[in-house]
Design an enzyme around this catalytic site. Structure first.
Site, PDB file in Angstrom:
ATOM      1  N   GLU A 376       0.827  -1.197   0.000  1.00 62.89           N
ATOM      2  CA  GLU A 376       0.000   0.000   0.000  1.00 62.89           C
ATOM      3  C   GLU A 376       0.864   1.251   0.000  1.00 62.89           C
ATOM      4  O   GLU A 376       1.732   1.408   0.867  1.00 62.89           O
ATOM      5  CB  GLU A 376      -0.906   0.044   1.238  1.00 62.89           C
ATOM      6  CG  GLU A 376      -2.058  -0.925   1.211  1.00 62.89           C
ATOM      7  CD  GLU A 376      -3.001  -0.714   2.391  1.00 62.89           C
ATOM      8  OE1 GLU A 376      -4.086  -1.324   2.362  1.00 62.89           O
ATOM      9  OE2 GLU A 376      -2.670   0.043   3.330  1.00 62.89           O
ATOM     10  N   CYS A 377       0.633   2.107  -0.959  1.00 63.71           N
ATOM     11  CA  CYS A 377       1.241   3.436  -1.019  1.00 63.71           C
ATOM     12  C   CYS A 377       2.774   3.364  -0.970  1.00 63.71           C
ATOM     13  O   CYS A 377       3.414   3.166  -1.988  1.00 63.71           O
ATOM     14  CB  CYS A 377       0.688   4.324   0.088  1.00 63.71           C
ATOM     15  SG  CYS A 377       0.909   6.096  -0.217  1.00 63.71           S
ATOM     16  N   ALA A 378       3.381   3.498   0.201  1.00 63.95           N
ATOM     17  CA  ALA A 378       4.836   3.396   0.290  1.00 63.95           C
ATOM     18  C   ALA A 378       5.312   2.045  -0.232  1.00 63.95           C
ATOM     19  O   ALA A 378       6.348   1.950  -0.893  1.00 63.95           O
ATOM     20  CB  ALA A 378       5.285   3.583   1.738  1.00 63.95           C
TER      21      ALA A 378
END
Length: 491
Positions: A376-378
């Site tokens: 997720e994201c990072a």
């Protein structure tokens, strides 16, 4: 004031209060964190909570209380889970402090009170303490407080804390004004040098990156609140909270009642499955029946964004959850069968992450083997070919870079591809929060189709990898964890 004085015999009646404000920037994080630390310093077991999806404030809450900071988000999880998740987090505590989000009545755009601090207070039957920045007003504070008290009769504002008060004379004027509204003043914090809480492109710098400086900041917040607030009155207000009729959330129970996890099937147009790891580096260890599948979860300063319930759900689904630090560990934990990489700040640590070639290779090999990887994201950025020109894991044929534009907000999404997390068609709500861009933004098999606020496709599903900018809360869909662990056993 001791633990034995305040401990409740029933989790549903744990004393609690909500710290809110008319707007962001009023000082509610300082007050909430300082109150948590001040109460903990007096021997109380304090349960810390944060309204909304924010990951950073709960880190300061955890430092203040010695307990995991937990989020209460009616958009991500649904209003029906706010009470159960609160009771889960506050089990065994003497008192709970809930920090609000934005202004008291601010919620999801176009959705009324949904996900607002006011809604959370009503769902928790908790009194509200309103933190008011009084730096540029005197008698006008009465009109402000009156407006907030009367706007929604179901929200019980039990007291006010006046922040940034200039002098004794200023305090006297403010107290006289608030007294006319009939709301008690429970604290006065003088205008002083702000507690050192540095910010950058996504808000406060997380606790994990600040070390002893974060400890000093929380200690200073505690001293400010202890000196300026009536702690006995605040505890008394918390004891006036109504009992909750719901039961506490339990990872094992919700998994037992969730649908069985069908395994992913090939998606038309998706990347072809890669060769088994046995064709590359020999067989990858699999968990025999009855043994726990080892799931490695990224942590450390670069990956600090995670909801505690995710690890609890994975463990309840039969995983052995092991944390590793991509800044320090040169390979994944031995026997890793699945990988979870949450949010954080890889853009801040891009050089260090890139320099750790051993771990980048280990992650790429695991992903190529078909093992389940949730990013997720990072985590998405880390799996890309490069980040700001520096080599990353190369699992995804995409590049990432910093951007001036802030992408922020709730999302209504539907899974477009079968994956290790969801079946195609699964609808989930999530949150985006980043200043980066990934090009391309979606793979041949996108992870999500965004339904709101605008329609678009996003993310990647390749082999066992599910990578996306979207932060989700698995308590809303516990079958995600069950499906992921089952895939760890069978891939």
């Amino acid at each position: 004031m001791t633990s034995s004085d305040s401990r409740s015999g029933s989790g549903s009646a744990v004393p609690r209060l909500v710290v809110a404000a008319p707007s962001s920037g009023s000082g509610k994080t300082t007050v909430a964190t300082g109150l948590m630390a001040a109460l903990a310093g007096r021997g109380l077991a304090v349960s810390p909570h944060k309204v909304g999806p924010d990951y950073i404030d709960p880190g300061y809450h955890a430092l203040a209380t010695g307990r995991v900071g937990r989020n209460l988000d009616a958009y991500l999880c649904g209003p029906e889970l706010v009470g159960p998740l609160f009771l889960h987090g506050s089990r065994g505590c003497d008192i709970a402090v809930v920090e609000g989000v934005m202004g008291l009545y601010d919620g999801v755009a176009g959705e009324g009170e949904l996900a607002s601090t006011a809604q959370a207070a009503k769902l928790l039957r908790a009194p509200v303490v309103l933190v008011v920045d009084a730096s540029s007003q005197s008698r006008s504070v009465a009109a402000l407080v009156h407006g907030f008290v009367s706007w929604d009769p179901e929200v019980r504002i039990g007291g006010v804390i006046l922040n940034k008060v200039a002098s004794d004379r200023h305090e006297a004027l403010l107290r006289e004004a608030v007294d006319s509204v009939g709301v008690p003043v429970l604290g006065v914090l003088r205008r002083a040098a702000p507690v050192e809480t540095p910010s950058r492109h996504l808000g406060l710098v997380p606790v994990a990156e600040r070390g002893s400086d974060a400890v000093d900041a929380v200690t200073a917040m505690a001293a400010m609140v202890a000196d300026g607030c009536d702690l006995e009155a605040l505890v008394g207000l918390a004891r006036s909270a109504g009992a909750l009729s719901c039961a506490g959330w339990e990872a094992g129970e919700v998994l037992a009642s969730s649908p069985p996890p069908p395994l992913p099937v090939p998606t038309p147009g998706a990347a072809a499955p890669g060769p088994p790891l046995s064709a590359l580096n020999g067989p990858r260890p699999q968990a025999p029946d009855g043994l726990k599948a080892r799931v490695a979860v990224a942590g450390g300063a670069a990956f600090t964004f995670s909801y505690a319930e995710h690890a609890e759900l994975l463990a309840a689904a039969g995983a052995e959850v092991v944390t590793f630090d991509p800044l320090r560990d040169e390979e994944l934990p031995e026997g890793t069968a699945g990988l979870v990489i949450g949010g954080g700040f890889p853009e801040v640590y891009a050089s260090e992450l890139s320099a750790n070639e051993g771990l980048r290779k280990s992650v790429a090999e695991l992903a190529l083997s078909g093992a389940p990887v949730a990013a997720e994201c990072a985590g998405l950025l880390y799996l890309c070919r490069e980040l700001d020109g520096l080599p990353m894991c190369g699992v995804l044929d995409a590049s990432a870079r910093m951007s001036e534009r802030l992408t922020l907000g709730y999302r209504d999404a539907v899974a477009l591809s079968d994956s290790a997390l969801t079946g195609a068609g699964t609808r989930m709500r999530g949150h985006e929060f980043h200043r980066t861009v990934v090009e391309p933004g979606a793979g041949a098999a996108p992870a999500w189709g965004m339904r709101a606020p605008e329609r678009r496709v996003e993310g990647f599903v390749e082999r066992g990898v599910h990578a996306s900018y979207l932060h989700t809360h698995w308590a809303a869909e516990p079958g995600v964890a069950r499906r992921f662990v089952e895939r760890c056993r069978t891939s």
